[in-house]
Scaffold this active site. Structure first.
Site, PDB file in Angstrom:
ATOM      1  N   TRP A   1      10.344 -16.859 -62.268  1.00 28.87           N
ATOM      2  CA  TRP A   1       9.088 -15.588 -62.346  1.00 28.87           C
ATOM      3  C   TRP A   1       9.634 -14.634 -61.384  1.00 28.87           C
ATOM      4  O   TRP A   1       9.090 -13.321 -61.578  1.00 28.87           O
ATOM      5  CB  TRP A   1       7.550 -16.011 -62.180  1.00 28.87           C
ATOM      6  CG  TRP A   1       7.583 -16.960 -60.676  1.00 28.87           C
ATOM      7  CD1 TRP A   1       7.787 -18.112 -60.802  1.00 28.87           C
ATOM      8  CD2 TRP A   1       7.526 -16.274 -59.579  1.00 28.87           C
ATOM      9  NE1 TRP A   1       7.678 -18.395 -59.223  1.00 28.87           N
ATOM     10  CE2 TRP A   1       7.438 -17.232 -58.526  1.00 28.87           C
ATOM     11  CE3 TRP A   1       7.580 -14.860 -59.152  1.00 28.87           C
ATOM     12  CZ2 TRP A   1       7.595 -17.116 -57.281  1.00 28.87           C
ATOM     13  CZ3 TRP A   1       7.351 -14.552 -57.613  1.00 28.87           C
ATOM     14  CH2 TRP A   1       7.092 -15.694 -56.930  1.00 28.87           C
ATOM     15  N   ASN A   2      10.428 -14.785 -60.447  1.00 30.57           N
ATOM     16  CA  ASN A   2      10.516 -13.954 -59.177  1.00 30.57           C
ATOM     17  C   ASN A   2      11.144 -12.819 -59.631  1.00 30.57           C
ATOM     18  O   ASN A   2      10.712 -11.586 -58.737  1.00 30.57           O
ATOM     19  CB  ASN A   2      10.811 -14.798 -57.853  1.00 30.57           C
ATOM     20  CG  ASN A   2      12.176 -15.212 -57.905  1.00 30.57           C
ATOM     21  OD1 ASN A   2      12.973 -15.519 -59.225  1.00 30.57           O
ATOM     22  ND2 ASN A   2      12.665 -15.355 -56.870  1.00 30.57           N
TER      23      ASN A   2
ATOM     24  N   PRO B   1      11.373 -17.494 -70.980  1.00 35.62           N
ATOM     25  CA  PRO B   1      11.260 -16.884 -69.627  1.00 35.62           C
ATOM     26  C   PRO B   1       9.884 -17.906 -68.908  1.00 35.62           C
ATOM     27  O   PRO B   1       9.476 -18.618 -69.464  1.00 35.62           O
ATOM     28  CB  PRO B   1      10.364 -15.637 -69.996  1.00 35.62           C
ATOM     29  CG  PRO B   1      10.445 -15.347 -71.601  1.00 35.62           C
ATOM     30  CD  PRO B   1      10.737 -16.706 -72.099  1.00 35.62           C
TER      31      PRO B   1
ATOM     32  N   GLY C   1      16.066 -21.386 -61.239  1.00 36.33           N
ATOM     33  CA  GLY C   1      14.774 -21.857 -60.911  1.00 36.33           C
ATOM     34  C   GLY C   1      14.837 -22.654 -59.531  1.00 36.33           C
ATOM     35  O   GLY C   1      15.829 -22.841 -58.985  1.00 36.33           O
ATOM     36  N   SER C   2      13.995 -23.484 -59.635  1.00 33.79           N
ATOM     37  CA  SER C   2      13.817 -24.550 -58.350  1.00 33.79           C
ATOM     38  C   SER C   2      15.069 -25.561 -58.395  1.00 33.79           C
ATOM     39  O   SER C   2      15.291 -26.005 -59.746  1.00 33.79           O
ATOM     40  CB  SER C   2      12.676 -25.209 -58.187  1.00 33.79           C
ATOM     41  OG  SER C   2      12.204 -25.787 -59.465  1.00 33.79           O
TER      42      SER C   2
ATOM     43  N   GLU D   1      21.485 -21.733 -61.222  1.00 29.43           N
ATOM     44  CA  GLU D   1      21.322 -20.929 -60.049  1.00 29.43           C
ATOM     45  C   GLU D   1      19.945 -21.532 -59.218  1.00 29.43           C
ATOM     46  O   GLU D   1      18.803 -21.181 -59.799  1.00 29.43           O
ATOM     47  CB  GLU D   1      20.930 -19.491 -60.156  1.00 29.43           C
ATOM     48  CG  GLU D   1      22.660 -19.007 -61.013  1.00 29.43           C
ATOM     49  CD  GLU D   1      23.724 -18.802 -59.624  1.00 29.43           C
ATOM     50  OE1 GLU D   1      23.165 -18.891 -58.422  1.00 29.43           O
ATOM     51  OE2 GLU D   1      24.466 -18.369 -60.261  1.00 29.43           O
ATOM     52  N   LEU D   2      19.941 -21.939 -58.023  1.00 28.76           N
ATOM     53  CA  LEU D   2      18.781 -22.885 -57.844  1.00 28.76           C
ATOM     54  C   LEU D   2      18.230 -22.320 -56.312  1.00 28.76           C
ATOM     55  O   LEU D   2      18.501 -21.252 -56.112  1.00 28.76           O
ATOM     56  CB  LEU D   2      19.110 -24.463 -57.528  1.00 28.76           C
ATOM     57  CG  LEU D   2      19.869 -25.174 -58.934  1.00 28.76           C
ATOM     58  CD1 LEU D   2      20.107 -26.373 -58.802  1.00 28.76           C
ATOM     59  CD2 LEU D   2      18.732 -24.583 -60.253  1.00 28.76           C
TER      60      LEU D   2
HETATM   61  P1  NAD Z   1      10.862 -23.114 -61.467  1.00 36.23           P
HETATM   62  O1  NAD Z   1      11.773 -24.208 -61.482  1.00 36.23           O
HETATM   63  O2  NAD Z   1       9.472 -23.619 -61.233  1.00 36.23           O
HETATM   64  O3  NAD Z   1      10.953 -22.699 -63.093  1.00 36.23           O
HETATM   65  C1  NAD Z   1      11.951 -21.949 -63.527  1.00 36.23           C
HETATM   66  C2  NAD Z   1      12.162 -22.224 -65.031  1.00 36.23           C
HETATM   67  O4  NAD Z   1      12.093 -23.504 -65.359  1.00 36.23           O
HETATM   68  C3  NAD Z   1      10.617 -21.578 -65.792  1.00 36.23           C
HETATM   69  O5  NAD Z   1      11.166 -20.855 -67.044  1.00 36.23           O
HETATM   70  C4  NAD Z   1       9.997 -22.626 -65.905  1.00 36.23           C
HETATM   71  O6  NAD Z   1       9.170 -22.637 -67.165  1.00 36.23           O
HETATM   72  C5  NAD Z   1      11.232 -23.790 -66.346  1.00 36.23           C
HETATM   73  N1  NAD Z   1      10.634 -25.219 -66.226  1.00 36.23           N
HETATM   74  C6  NAD Z   1       9.629 -25.837 -65.085  1.00 36.23           C
HETATM   75  N2  NAD Z   1       9.649 -26.854 -65.553  1.00 36.23           N
HETATM   76  C7  NAD Z   1      10.214 -27.439 -66.343  1.00 36.23           C
HETATM   77  C8  NAD Z   1      10.680 -28.809 -66.990  1.00 36.23           C
HETATM   78  N3  NAD Z   1       9.901 -29.772 -66.799  1.00 36.23           N
HETATM   79  N4  NAD Z   1      11.716 -28.550 -68.084  1.00 36.23           N
HETATM   80  C9  NAD Z   1      12.168 -27.559 -68.310  1.00 36.23           C
HETATM   81  N5  NAD Z   1      12.051 -26.228 -67.852  1.00 36.23           N
HETATM   82  C10 NAD Z   1      11.069 -26.212 -66.891  1.00 36.23           C
HETATM   83  O7  NAD Z   1      11.138 -22.194 -60.620  1.00 36.23           O
HETATM   84  P2  NAD Z   1      10.190 -20.528 -60.327  1.00 36.23           P
HETATM   85  O8  NAD Z   1       9.030 -21.059 -59.235  1.00 36.23           O
HETATM   86  O9  NAD Z   1       9.806 -20.006 -61.626  1.00 36.23           O
HETATM   87  O10 NAD Z   1      11.212 -19.912 -59.397  1.00 36.23           O
HETATM   88  C11 NAD Z   1      11.563 -19.907 -58.116  1.00 36.23           C
HETATM   89  C12 NAD Z   1      12.802 -20.997 -57.861  1.00 36.23           C
HETATM   90  O11 NAD Z   1      13.877 -20.193 -58.169  1.00 36.23           O
HETATM   91  C13 NAD Z   1      12.999 -20.961 -56.112  1.00 36.23           C
HETATM   92  O12 NAD Z   1      13.410 -22.029 -55.855  1.00 36.23           O
HETATM   93  C14 NAD Z   1      14.207 -19.634 -56.330  1.00 36.23           C
HETATM   94  O13 NAD Z   1      15.015 -19.992 -54.799  1.00 36.23           O
HETATM   95  C15 NAD Z   1      14.847 -20.151 -57.311  1.00 36.23           C
HETATM   96  N6  NAD Z   1      15.689 -18.978 -57.686  1.00 36.23           N
HETATM   97  C16 NAD Z   1      16.952 -19.010 -57.512  1.00 36.23           C
HETATM   98  C17 NAD Z   1      17.687 -17.965 -57.690  1.00 36.23           C
HETATM   99  C18 NAD Z   1      19.295 -18.057 -57.695  1.00 36.23           C
HETATM  100  O14 NAD Z   1      19.910 -17.179 -58.244  1.00 36.23           O
HETATM  101  N7  NAD Z   1      19.958 -18.982 -57.137  1.00 36.23           N
HETATM  102  C19 NAD Z   1      17.087 -16.780 -58.118  1.00 36.23           C
HETATM  103  C20 NAD Z   1      15.785 -16.715 -58.242  1.00 36.23           C
HETATM  104  C21 NAD Z   1      15.073 -17.681 -58.009  1.00 36.23           C
END
Ligand code: NAD
Length: 477
Positions: A155-156, A180, A231-232, A253-254
């Site tokens: 989302w960020n 998304p 994501g995370s 990309e985490l």
């Molecule tokens: P998140 O991991 O909670 O979610 C990311 C995506 O994964 C979302 O689309 C979400 O719906 C999906 N998701 C969540 N649980 C899932 C599951 N069990 N199975 C499949 N998909 C699932 O992350 P967030 O809170 O949206 O974003 C923040 C994180 O993203 C932070 O850790 C941040 O550092 C990271 N991030 C990394 C980069 C990079 O380029 N390395 C850039 C931006 C954000």
């Protein structure tokens, strides 16, 4: 407090919005007010399957188009994004659903357009190569579209991160299955609508819903040849395990925990100016946000004092107001999470005195000086307006601590340029700003190490993630 004004379909397939089969609406809540402002109707397994079938059907035709035709589509998407009305609409949605300051949201839309422009250029500049290494044999090395790819985003940066993935995938000839974040789907759905204007039906399909219900369908299917996830680290691990049986080509990309290293000879005002950018971008919720500030023992307190004074001048409030300099955090649970990271770290804590709006997910900037090195505040991603300030005697101590930590994404060094660049090269991270808080552009690689992930985005390498090389050895005669 409920003031819902609109309902969005969370499903876009075949360049339209079919009726989802799981119509329970989910509320989107404005992080600045706590008010629900829209509802989204989720898609589920059925929509995920339908999107995949469409993508697989269109793959041969999309991949066979001359690269120049795909590049033209990307340029048309970029032109739309740069059009004032659309920039304003997208930026308004980003601010509404994430709390990002409006000026940063507009910049994010500009960056998204730049990704489409860059990958149009990048694919236009590629050509097949042919070599002869063995007498009587000619090796033709070609590149093909990898195939259908799943794009899962956080989302960020709800528009520019999808743009950084969708643009190279389309440039390479890969149809996209886009999921998304359910936290910020409105701006992503708007981006999808813009992309659809310029590509054939089925090339991009979008499904918002319960994440695993959608990704399970896509990642278990052999027709999905690529996964690109941001994501995370926690969810990255789940998805890496899900694709392991099929060896699906993946980019992860985490999370990050960026060190910010102030050298002995650094100008402390420049250090504070740089840190303000590196820390407070997106209200502290960036994967390359400065988290651990390392300062020489003799200047750590002075640096912390100057940074605290600068942070005290931040104006917390409505992110849609141009005068606001620090917006809310995205989720209602975030303020307490960040405050507890600071409180449990055992350092000398300073907190800004600036007024905090009554409603919304706001928290004051905080600086923890000399927290415990093994505290969560120091070891984990903060994702909010707090930093730790750590003292060092010798630089090796810093380099070793960074190398030993789990993350390796962003970093910063402030000091005399030549020496600072040398230190930057020795930092065990993928992207470093030297005397700048903004190190990233579409033309350069963005790639994490260790628990920050694997694979590359941006640059020519970001395009190659979606290309499969193929060697054809042709016997003479
Ligand atoms: P998140 O991991 O909670 O979610 C990311 C995506 O994964 C979302 O689309 C979400 O719906 C999906 N998701 C969540 N649980 C899932 C599951 N069990 N199975 C499949 N998909 C699932 O992350 P967030 O809170 O949206 O974003 C923040 C994180 O993203 C932070 O850790 C941040 O550092 C990271 N991030 C990394 C980069 C990079 O380029 N390395 C850039 C931006 C954000």
């Amino acid at each position: 407090m409920t003031t819902v004004t609109r309902t969005l379909s969370g499903v876009r397939i075949d360049n339209g919005t079919p009726e989802p089969q799981s119509p329970a609406p989910h509320e989107l809540v404005d992080p600045a007010t706590g008010a629900a402002w829209a509802t989204v109707v989720y898609g589920g397994e059925a929509e995920a399957r339908r999107a995949l079938d469409s993508a697989a059907r269109v793959l041969p035709a999309w991949a066979a188009l001359p690269a120049g035709r795909r590049a033209a589509a990307l340029r048309a998407i970029a032109a739309d994004l740069r059009e004032d009305g659309l920039t304003a609409r997208l930026a308004g949605l980003i601010t509404r659903e994430t709390g990002k300051r409006i000026a940063e949201a507009r910049a994010e839309v500009g960056l998204s357009a730049a990704f489409f422009e860059w990958f149009a250029d990048a694919v236009s500049g590629r050509a097949e190569r042919a070599w002869s290494h063995v007498p009587g044999l000619r090796h033709e090395v070609g590149e093909r579209a990898l195939g259908v790819v799943a794009v899962l985003t956080p989302w960020n940066f709800p528009v520019s991160i999808p743009a950084r993935k969708i643009a190279p995938a389309l440039a390479a000839g890969c149809p996209v299955l886009f999921k998304p974040s359910e936290v910020a789907p409105a701006s992503a759905l708007c981006l999808a609508e813009v992309v659809e204007r310029h590509v054939p039906s089925g090339v991009v399909s979008t499904v918002v819903g319960e994440p695993a219900a959608i990704s399970d369908v896509w990642l278990a299917d052999r027709r999905v040849r690529g996964l690109t996830f941001t994501g995370s680290t926690r969810v990255g691990r789940l998805l890496a395990a899900a694709v392991a049986p099929r060896f699906t080509r993946s980019v992860f990309e985490l999370g990050g925990n960026a060190p910010f290293v102030v050298l002995e000879d650094a100008d402390l005002d420049l250090a504070v100016e740089t840190l303000m950018v590196a820390k407070y971008r997106n209200n502290g919720q960036s994967c390359i946000a400065a988290n651990q500030v390392w300062a020489p023992r003799r200047s750590a307190d002075e640096l912390a004092a100057r940074f605290s004074r600068a942070s005290d001048r931040l104006v917390l409030g409505d992110p849609a107001d141009e005068a606001t300099t620090l917006g809310p955090l995205a989720l209602p649970t975030d303020p307490a999470r960040v405050e507890s990271l600071v409180d449990s770290a055992g350092g000398d804590v300073w907190r800004a005195a600036t007024p905090v709006p009554e409603a919304g997910n706001f928290t004051r900037p905080a600086v923890s000086v000399r927290p415990l090195r093994d505290s969560e505040l120091v070891r984990e991603e903060i994702f909010g307006p707090a930093v730790s300030v750590l003292e060092y005697d010798a630089l090796d101590e810093v380099l070793e601590a960074v190398a030993a930590g789990p993350y390796g994404l962003g970093g910063y060094v402030v000091g005399a340029p030549r020496r600072a660049a040398e230190v930057a090269r020795a930092l065990d991270v993928g992207i470093v700003g030297v005397n700048t808080g903004s190190p990233n552009t579409p033309q350069v690689p963005f790639a994490g190490l260790k628990d920050s992930g694997t694979g590359v985005e941006g640059s020519h390498l970001g395009l190659e993630a979606f290309l499969a090389p193929q060697t054809v050895a042709v016997a003479d005669g």
